[in-house]
Design a protein around this motif. Structure first.
Motif, short mmCIF file in Angstrom:
data_model
loop_
_atom_site.label_atom_id
_atom_site.label_comp_id
_atom_site.label_asym_id
_atom_site.label_seq_id
_atom_site.Cartn_x
_atom_site.Cartn_y
_atom_site.Cartn_z
N TRP A 36 108.20 37.44 57.84
CA TRP A 36 109.09 36.28 57.71
C TRP A 36 108.47 35.13 58.47
CZ3 TRP A 36 114.10 35.43 60.89
CH2 TRP A 36 114.86 34.39 60.31
N ILE B 13 106.44 24.70 56.37
CA ILE B 13 107.76 25.15 56.81
C ILE B 13 108.27 24.10 57.79
CG2 ILE B 13 108.99 26.87 58.18
CD1 ILE B 13 105.96 27.86 56.14
N CYS C 248 109.25 24.17 52.39
CA CYS C 248 110.30 25.19 52.40
C CYS C 248 110.90 25.36 53.79
CB CYS C 248 109.77 26.53 51.90
SG CYS C 248 108.23 27.08 52.65
N HIS D 150 101.53 25.89 52.56
CA HIS D 150 102.98 25.97 52.70
C HIS D 150 103.39 25.20 53.95
CE1 HIS D 150 102.89 29.45 49.89
NE2 HIS D 150 101.78 29.76 50.57
N HIS E 16 105.92 36.23 53.57
CA HIS E 16 104.50 36.44 53.27
C HIS E 16 104.19 37.93 53.26
CE1 HIS E 16 100.17 36.02 53.25
NE2 HIS E 16 100.09 36.66 54.41
N SER F 152 113.22 20.59 51.84
CA SER F 152 113.32 22.04 51.84
C SER F 152 114.62 22.52 51.21
CB SER F 152 113.21 22.59 53.27
OG SER F 152 114.30 22.18 54.06
N THR G 193 110.37 26.40 44.83
CA THR G 193 110.43 25.52 45.99
C THR G 193 109.84 24.16 45.65
OG1 THR G 193 110.08 27.48 47.34
CG2 THR G 193 109.88 25.38 48.44
N ASP H 181 111.81 28.43 55.03
CA ASP H 181 111.11 29.60 55.55
C ASP H 181 110.34 30.23 54.39
OD1 ASP H 181 113.17 30.65 54.08
OD2 ASP H 181 113.98 31.92 55.66
N TYR H 182 109.62 31.30 54.66
CA TYR H 182 108.80 31.90 53.62
C TYR H 182 108.59 33.36 53.96
CZ TYR H 182 104.98 32.27 50.22
OH TYR H 182 104.19 32.62 49.15
N PHE I 268 99.40 28.14 56.31
CA PHE I 268 100.81 27.98 56.63
C PHE I 268 100.95 26.98 57.77
CE2 PHE I 268 100.62 32.06 54.54
CZ PHE I 268 101.78 32.09 53.79
#
Length: 264
Positions: free
Chosen positions: A124, A80, A110, A78, A115, A92, A101, A112-113, A39
């Protein structure tokens, strides 16, 4: 020596494109640790600074190549978006026809994500600039603070050299000292952490992973597990998830970086 294998690694605030970025140390960390998911929690590339002054040494390019290689080799990456990489706001906000996405190659972009950890918790993942009042209501103040922070990092480099001349080998951060000891800076960090945790609680998550304030931390706030993965400018920290769901902050010191280089 075998490399530690984690379920997930979270890093943020690398600020590639600035002189303060410790790209070589990050490369040592990424070469010494492997994961299933990576991430990038915002501000990986500092487009703010690159717009005003171009600075891009080969080590910064190598970091990008390393991340792309990880993605090609099966690591789920990912990205962010953060406040220093505003171009990614465009990506995003785009969605594909099936609602997925947007991805640039093998990297997912993205806002946010969410997980899910190995032990079933929903975290979050968000950069966190949305909870910085100066970012939202006084962007000029944020830019001013950014210049002040850069000046502290500049002074810190020369202070480290001076300390080494006197035989002091341990690392010391001038900007870190200011954050921990200036009352308003401490209050800002506390307010920021509370706001992020309150929003995660309102959204019914178990915890939140963020960056933005360059302050690695793990604490329980209002029944929310708050994780900040820190930065790769002064503290050189990452948040990792073990295969049992346990979370840990790793501080990649200069000594650890040297040991990793010798082992390689």
């Amino acid at each position: 020596m075998s490399r530690p294998i984690y379920r997930s690694i979270f890093i943020s605030d690398v600020h590639l494109g600035t002189r303060g970025c410790q790209a070589e140390r990050l490369l040592d960390f990424l070469r010494s640790h492997s994961c299933e998911e990576l991430f990038l929690v915002g501000d990986i590339i500092d487009l703010w600074r690159l717009k005003t002054r171009w600075y891009w040494p080969s080590s910064h390019n190598t970091v990008i190549q390393k991340i792309l290689r990880m993605a090609r080799n099966g690591v789920k990456v990912h990205y962010i978006r953060g406040n220093h990489d505003p171009i990614f706001e465009f990506f995003s906000e785009l969605t594909l026809a099936d609602g997925a996405t947007v991805a640039l190659g093998d990297i997912v972009i993205c806002e946010d994500y969410v997980h899910r950890t190995a032990d079933g918790r929903c975290l979050w993942v968000i950069h966190g600039d949305q909870f910085d009042a100066a970012m939202r209501y006084a962007r000029w103040l944020t830019h001013l603070g950014d210049h002040g922070y850069t000046a502290l990092l500049f002074l810190n480099r020369y202070l480290q050299k001076l300390l080494r001349l006197f035989g002091v080998r341990h690392e010391w951060s001038l900007s870190g000292y200011v954050k921990y000891h200036v009352k308003r800076a401490v209050q800002f960090i506390n307010d920021y952490e509370s706001l992020v945790a309150e929003e995660a609680l309102r959204r019914h998550y178990d915890g939140v992973v963020c960056g933005h304030i360059h302050h690695a931390e793990h604490k329980l706030i209002k029944n929310i597990q708050y994780y900040n993965d820190g930065d790769w400018v002064e503290s050189c920290t990452a948040l990792v998830e073990h295969h049992d769901g346990r979370m840990e902050i790793i501080r990649w010191t200069a000594a650890a970086s040297r040991d990793a280089t010798r082992a390689a």
